[in-house]
Design an enzyme around this catalytic site. Structure first.
Site, PDB file in Angstrom:
ATOM      1  N   ASP A 143       0.900  -2.994  -5.102  1.00  0.00           N
ATOM      2  CA  ASP A 143       1.815  -1.863  -5.301  1.00  0.00           C
ATOM      3  C   ASP A 143       1.032  -0.567  -5.548  1.00  0.00           C
ATOM      4  O   ASP A 143      -0.065  -0.603  -6.096  1.00  0.00           O
ATOM      5  CB  ASP A 143       2.712  -2.179  -6.510  1.00  0.00           C
TER       6      ASP A 143
ATOM      7  N   HIS B 289      -0.740   3.395   2.775  1.00  0.00           N
ATOM      8  CA  HIS B 289      -0.686   2.032   3.329  1.00  0.00           C
ATOM      9  C   HIS B 289      -1.974   1.724   4.109  1.00  0.00           C
ATOM     10  O   HIS B 289      -2.492   0.605   4.039  1.00  0.00           O
ATOM     11  CB  HIS B 289       0.541   1.862   4.225  1.00  0.00           C
TER      12      HIS B 289
ATOM     13  N   ASP C 176      13.372  -7.190   0.992  1.00  0.00           N
ATOM     14  CA  ASP C 176      14.071  -5.972   0.555  1.00  0.00           C
ATOM     15  C   ASP C 176      13.431  -4.698   1.115  1.00  0.00           C
ATOM     16  O   ASP C 176      14.064  -3.644   1.137  1.00  0.00           O
ATOM     17  CB  ASP C 176      14.095  -5.915  -0.983  1.00  0.00           C
TER      18      ASP C 176
ATOM     19  N   LEU D 212     -11.516 -19.918   2.591  1.00  0.00           N
ATOM     20  CA  LEU D 212     -10.400 -19.237   1.907  1.00  0.00           C
ATOM     21  C   LEU D 212      -9.127 -19.449   2.692  1.00  0.00           C
ATOM     22  O   LEU D 212      -9.099 -19.291   3.913  1.00  0.00           O
ATOM     23  CB  LEU D 212     -10.675 -17.729   1.799  1.00  0.00           C
TER      24      LEU D 212
END
Ligand code: FPP
Length: 233
Positions: A16, A33, A63, A127
């Site tokens: 965030d 972003h 959402d 990973l």
């Protein structure tokens, strides 16, 4: 229970603060972003040597479709580019990529890029990188409940339905950047006993030092899983 360094852990991250990072610099949100993708690259590269075996990143929640069309399109383009361009690097680093969440609302091109990267990186064993895209934990649990039709279903069976495959470990440590302290419909089943770590650091500024600090804090915690200390050790 004290976690030893040799135990590979499952870290989940809520990335965030991209928008605030950009607007604080007088830049469009898209710049935040893009900077966020650079952080993803750095963290994915650093994660295995920090003892992380599974890394689940919250890239786009169900959402998030409600955001302005231009921002949604920009995020989808960024994700698509990441999945298309990073394959050779991820392969070299032994990263196996999978994408969780709904696929039926993604563009055909993005869905194809997901299938390709999942196929091409399937042998990665350093990973496990899981990218949550059009993801809602409540929807994942609801979908699992619709499939769980047999008597005597166990927690493990149900977990496999929720997580999309058997054998994946639950989340050990959930990190949220950007100052908020909430789960935002992310990995609700998998995080039943996750340790939570919040930082004010905005995602584009989140660095390897922050990951190391979160892991050190996690390793110093006493995980009891509802037991008394002696029984859990
Ligand atoms: C939240 O910041 C971030 C997102 C909704 C998108 C996260 C996506 C990326 C970091 C890039 C792509 C990811 C991968 C795996 C390649 P926000 O926009 O809500 O920030 P704000 O709270 O400051 O507005």
């Amino acid at each position: 229970m004290q976690i030893t360094l040799s135990k590979k852990i499952h870290v989940a991250m809520i990335m965030d603060g991209n928008g605030r990072w950009a607007t604080g610099r007088g830049l469009p949100r898209a710049a935040g972003h893009r900077a966020g993708v650079n952080t993803v690259r750095r963290i994915v590269e650093a994660a295995p040597e920090q003892g992380v075996g599974v890394l689940t990143l919250y890239a786009f929640s169900s959402d998030n479709w409600g955001r302005p069309k231009a921002e949604v399109a920009m995020l989808m383009a960024l994700l698509s580019r990441y999945l298309r361009c990073k394959t050779p690097r991820l392969l070299r680093s032994g990263v196996r990529v999978s994408v969780i969440g709904r696929r039926d609302r993604l563009s055909a091109g993005l869905a194809a890029a997901i299938e390709r990267i999942e196929r091409e990186t399937a042998c990665g064993d350093r990973l496990r990188l899981r990218i949550a895209l059009d993801y809602s934990a409540r929807d994942a649990i609801l979908a699992a409940a619709r499939c769980a039709t047999w008597d005597g279903i166990t927690r493990e069976d149900f977990a496999a339905l929720v997580m999309g495959e058997p054998g994946l470990p639950a989340v050990d440590l959930l990190i949220r950047a950007g100052g908020e302290k909430r789960l935002s419909d992310f990995l609700l089943w998998e995080s039943a006993y996750a340790e939570l770590w919040f930082t004010e650091r905005l995602w584009p500024d989140f660095g390897i030092g922050d990951l190391v600090a979160a892991l050190a804090d996690f390793r110093a915690r006493n995980r009891r899983f509802g037991l008394l200390p002696a029984a859990a050790a």
